[in-house]
Design an enzyme around this catalytic site. Structure first.
Site, PDB file in Angstrom:
ATOM      1  N   VAL A   1      43.112  46.841  32.307  1.00  0.00           N
ATOM      2  CA  VAL A   1      43.660  45.570  31.625  1.00  0.00           C
ATOM      3  C   VAL A   1      43.200  44.285  32.586  1.00  0.00           C
ATOM      4  CG1 VAL A   1      44.712  44.096  30.308  1.00  0.00           C
ATOM      5  CG2 VAL A   1      44.881  46.675  29.376  1.00  0.00           C
ATOM      6  N   TYR A   2      44.272  44.609  33.890  1.00  0.00           N
ATOM      7  CA  TYR A   2      43.399  43.428  34.865  1.00  0.00           C
ATOM      8  C   TYR A   2      42.068  42.624  35.153  1.00  0.00           C
ATOM      9  CZ  TYR A   2      44.453  40.666  39.103  1.00  0.00           C
ATOM     10  OH  TYR A   2      44.057  40.253  40.801  1.00  0.00           O
ATOM     11  N   LEU A   3      42.017  44.100  35.430  1.00  0.00           N
ATOM     12  CA  LEU A   3      40.131  44.159  36.093  1.00  0.00           C
ATOM     13  C   LEU A   3      39.155  43.433  34.850  1.00  0.00           C
ATOM     14  CD1 LEU A   3      40.155  47.084  38.499  1.00  0.00           C
ATOM     15  CD2 LEU A   3      40.335  44.924  39.014  1.00  0.00           C
TER      16      LEU A   3
ATOM     17  N   LYS B   1      39.790  40.088  34.639  1.00  0.00           N
ATOM     18  CA  LYS B   1      39.399  38.763  35.822  1.00  0.00           C
ATOM     19  C   LYS B   1      38.141  39.265  35.249  1.00  0.00           C
ATOM     20  CE  LYS B   1      41.731  37.750  38.605  1.00  0.00           C
ATOM     21  NZ  LYS B   1      42.123  36.060  38.603  1.00  0.00           N
TER      22      LYS B   1
END
Length: 218
Positions: free
Chosen positions: A128-130, A133
């Site tokens: 989810v973070y990638l 970003k």
């Protein structure tokens, strides 16, 4: 130069504030918690208390007016859930970029992540973070009237910086000390010749200033 840093209490941001203040720049750091202000002052930066998850574009733009450059170094942090990846790692980055355009800031440097990709697959928190970003990066890349550079460091370490890096469009994965990330950022805010570039950063064998000049010349 006057430089405003979002996520001013982060590990990279505090290092960057020290570097910029030491070379004579006027530095302000946006922080969410008032109790973080003293740490910024010790680093030589002016604390600006503002929550980027709830602020309006105009509120952020007001803090950015008069700045020569802005750095987005905020992040939800490793202990946060999927929701804050969207509100901070994506939402706050988009908000900050929009505010920079509205405030007439000419230069924006974004601290992203190796592997950031809006089409990244997976359901784990890091996936989810990638994606978040990557979506933020894609938004910045589409902005007009702003000299942006996106920096995607490899695995961050607390090792002492060496001043030697590899900075290219594609470096492959690898570690990099936070000290050296901050040193590269300090060079990038001054170098509009890297505008429009998305760069990966890992430890290497090239002095920071040479690495930035080399990539700017390609």
């Amino acid at each position: 130069m006057r430089i405003v840093i979002a996520g001013g209490h982060g590990q990279i941001a505090l290092r960057l504030e020290r570097l910029l203040a030491a070379r004579g720049d006027e530095v302000a750091g946006i922080v969410r918690k008032p109790e973080q202000a003293d740490d910024l002052r010790q680093a030589g930066a002016e604390p600006v208390v503002l929550d980027l998850e709830s602020a309006s574009v105009e509120e952020v733009a007001e803090r950015l007016r008069g700045a020569d450059a802005a750095v987005f170094a905020a992040g939800a942090g490793p202990g946060s859930g999927a929701a804050r990846k969207d509100t901070v790692d994506k939402g706050a980055a988009v908000l900050f970029a929009d505010a920079a355009v509205r405030a007439g800031v000419g230069r924006l440097v974004v601290v992203s992540s190796m592997g950031a990709n809006p089409k990244h697959e997976g359901r784990e928190i890091f996936d989810v973070y990638l994606r978040a970003k990557g979506e933020a990066d894609a938004y910045v890349q589409g902005l007009k009237g702003l000299d942006w550079t996106i920096l995607r460091p490899g695995s961050l370490t607390d090792d002492a910086g060496t001043g030697l890096v590899r900075l290219e469009a594609h470096t492959g994965r690898g570690p990099v000390p936070r000290d050296d990330v901050a040193a590269v950022l300090a060079e990038l805010v001054e170098s509009s010749s890297t505008a429009g570039l998305t760069l990966e950063l890992v430890a290497g064998s090239t002095p920071v200033s040479v690495a930035v000049k080399s990539v700017a010349g390609n």
